[in-house]
Design a protein around this motif. Structure first.
Motif, mmCIF file in Angstrom:
data_model
loop_
_atom_site.group_PDB
_atom_site.id
_atom_site.type_symbol
_atom_site.label_atom_id
_atom_site.label_comp_id
_atom_site.label_asym_id
_atom_site.label_seq_id
_atom_site.Cartn_x
_atom_site.Cartn_y
_atom_site.Cartn_z
ATOM 1 N N LEU A 76 0.820 -1.216 0.000
ATOM 2 C CA LEU A 76 0.000 0.000 0.000
ATOM 3 C C LEU A 76 0.854 1.267 0.000
ATOM 4 O O LEU A 76 0.593 2.201 -0.761
ATOM 5 C CB LEU A 76 -0.935 0.000 1.216
ATOM 6 C CG LEU A 76 -2.074 -1.006 1.175
ATOM 7 C CD1 LEU A 76 -2.842 -1.000 2.494
ATOM 8 C CD2 LEU A 76 -3.016 -0.726 0.007
ATOM 9 N N SER A 77 1.879 1.296 0.837
ATOM 10 C CA SER A 77 2.720 2.499 0.886
ATOM 11 C C SER A 77 3.517 2.663 -0.409
ATOM 12 O O SER A 77 3.689 3.782 -0.898
ATOM 13 C CB SER A 77 3.641 2.478 2.112
ATOM 14 O OG SER A 77 4.397 1.300 2.156
ATOM 15 N N ALA A 78 3.971 1.559 -0.984
ATOM 16 C CA ALA A 78 4.664 1.654 -2.273
ATOM 17 C C ALA A 78 3.688 2.097 -3.364
ATOM 18 O O ALA A 78 4.067 2.857 -4.264
ATOM 19 C CB ALA A 78 5.292 0.315 -2.632
ATOM 20 N N GLY A 79 2.440 1.645 -3.280
ATOM 21 C CA GLY A 79 1.420 2.079 -4.242
ATOM 22 C C GLY A 79 1.157 3.579 -4.150
ATOM 23 O O GLY A 79 1.012 4.263 -5.176
ATOM 24 N N VAL A 80 1.104 4.104 -2.923
ATOM 25 C CA VAL A 80 0.918 5.547 -2.743
ATOM 26 C C VAL A 80 2.117 6.300 -3.316
ATOM 27 O O VAL A 80 1.957 7.310 -4.008
ATOM 28 C CB VAL A 80 0.719 5.894 -1.244
ATOM 29 C CG1 VAL A 80 0.797 7.393 -1.008
ATOM 30 C CG2 VAL A 80 -0.607 5.345 -0.740
ATOM 31 N N SER A 81 3.316 5.785 -3.058
ATOM 32 C CA SER A 81 4.519 6.416 -3.602
ATOM 33 C C SER A 81 4.519 6.358 -5.128
ATOM 34 O O SER A 81 4.823 7.357 -5.796
ATOM 35 C CB SER A 81 5.761 5.715 -3.048
ATOM 36 O OG SER A 81 6.935 6.321 -3.526
ATOM 37 N N LEU A 82 4.164 5.216 -5.668
ATOM 38 C CA LEU A 82 4.100 5.038 -7.126
ATOM 39 C C LEU A 82 3.093 6.008 -7.746
ATOM 40 O O LEU A 82 3.402 6.710 -8.714
ATOM 41 C CB LEU A 82 3.719 3.591 -7.440
ATOM 42 C CG LEU A 82 3.658 3.169 -8.894
ATOM 43 C CD1 LEU A 82 5.041 3.194 -9.504
ATOM 44 C CD2 LEU A 82 3.072 1.767 -9.001
ATOM 45 N N ALA A 83 1.899 6.062 -7.171
ATOM 46 C CA ALA A 83 0.862 6.960 -7.689
ATOM 47 C C ALA A 83 1.277 8.424 -7.561
ATOM 48 O O ALA A 83 1.100 9.220 -8.494
ATOM 49 C CB ALA A 83 -0.457 6.717 -6.954
ATOM 50 N N GLY A 84 1.850 8.782 -6.415
ATOM 51 C CA GLY A 84 2.285 10.162 -6.205
ATOM 52 C C GLY A 84 3.374 10.579 -7.176
ATOM 53 O O GLY A 84 3.338 11.683 -7.738
ATOM 54 N N ASN A 85 4.331 9.698 -7.409
ATOM 55 C CA ASN A 85 5.395 9.996 -8.370
ATOM 56 C C ASN A 85 4.832 10.128 -9.782
ATOM 57 O O ASN A 85 5.257 10.991 -10.554
ATOM 58 C CB ASN A 85 6.468 8.905 -8.319
ATOM 59 C CG ASN A 85 7.439 9.096 -7.173
ATOM 60 O OD1 ASN A 85 8.402 9.836 -7.302
ATOM 61 N ND2 ASN A 85 7.177 8.447 -6.061
ATOM 62 N N ALA A 86 3.877 9.270 -10.132
ATOM 63 C CA ALA A 86 3.265 9.331 -11.467
ATOM 64 C C ALA A 86 2.464 10.615 -11.651
ATOM 65 O O ALA A 86 2.566 11.277 -12.693
ATOM 66 C CB ALA A 86 2.372 8.108 -11.684
#
Length: 151
Positions: A76-86
């Motif tokens: 979940l935290s990596a997903g938030v980071s991935l989405a935020g970076n995108a």
């Protein structure tokens, strides 16, 4: 297994993680600044997201039971980071989005690789019942002696 590959892989993982954290931190702080987070607090958003990745990663490695929660939190935290970076890179087009998503994806891949390496490097615990049920082994002392072997 030699410890050298584990040491080199761990050092590489630390270097990749530091680079990914730095790139992600910059993008997420800029994203927060452009979406209403006060300038004095923009550093908190990437810290919370990326520090959660760090804590979840260490938990995946350290826990022997209930690791599913650590993996869930990591995902979940990596997903938030991935989405935020995108989202941060969206204004520059699809190539920029692709570039921006590499650090969080590599962080996940390297994390999983380190977990596999550490699991493989751990000594195997053998159940006593497993040993007790094993057939007796033939030792060198018990082996028949052959006199007819040519010198």
């Amino acid at each position: 297994m030699s410890r050298l590959p584990l040491i080199v892989a761990s050092a590489g993982a630390v270097a990749i993680s530091a680079g990914a954290f730095t790139l992600s931190f910059t993008a997420l702080a800029d994203l927060a600044a452009h979406h209403g987070v006060p300038a004095s607090q923009t550093w908190l958003f990437p810290l919370v997201v990326d520090a959660t990745i760090l804590v979840a990663t260490l938990s995946v490695v350290a826990l022997r039971r209930s690791r599913w929660y650590a993996w869930l939190l990591l995902g979940l935290s990596a997903g938030v980071s991935l989405a935020g970076n995108a989202v941060h890179a969206w204004q520059w087009g699809p190539v920029a989005v692709g570039i921006a998503t590499v650090p969080p994806l590599m962080l996940l891949a390297v994390t999983h690789l380190c977990v596999l390496l550490m699991a493989d490097a751990r000594p195997r615990v053998v159940d006593v019942a497993e040993v007790a049920d094993a057939p007796p082994m033939l030792s060198v002392v018990d082996a028949p002696f052959r006199h007819d072997v040519a010198a």
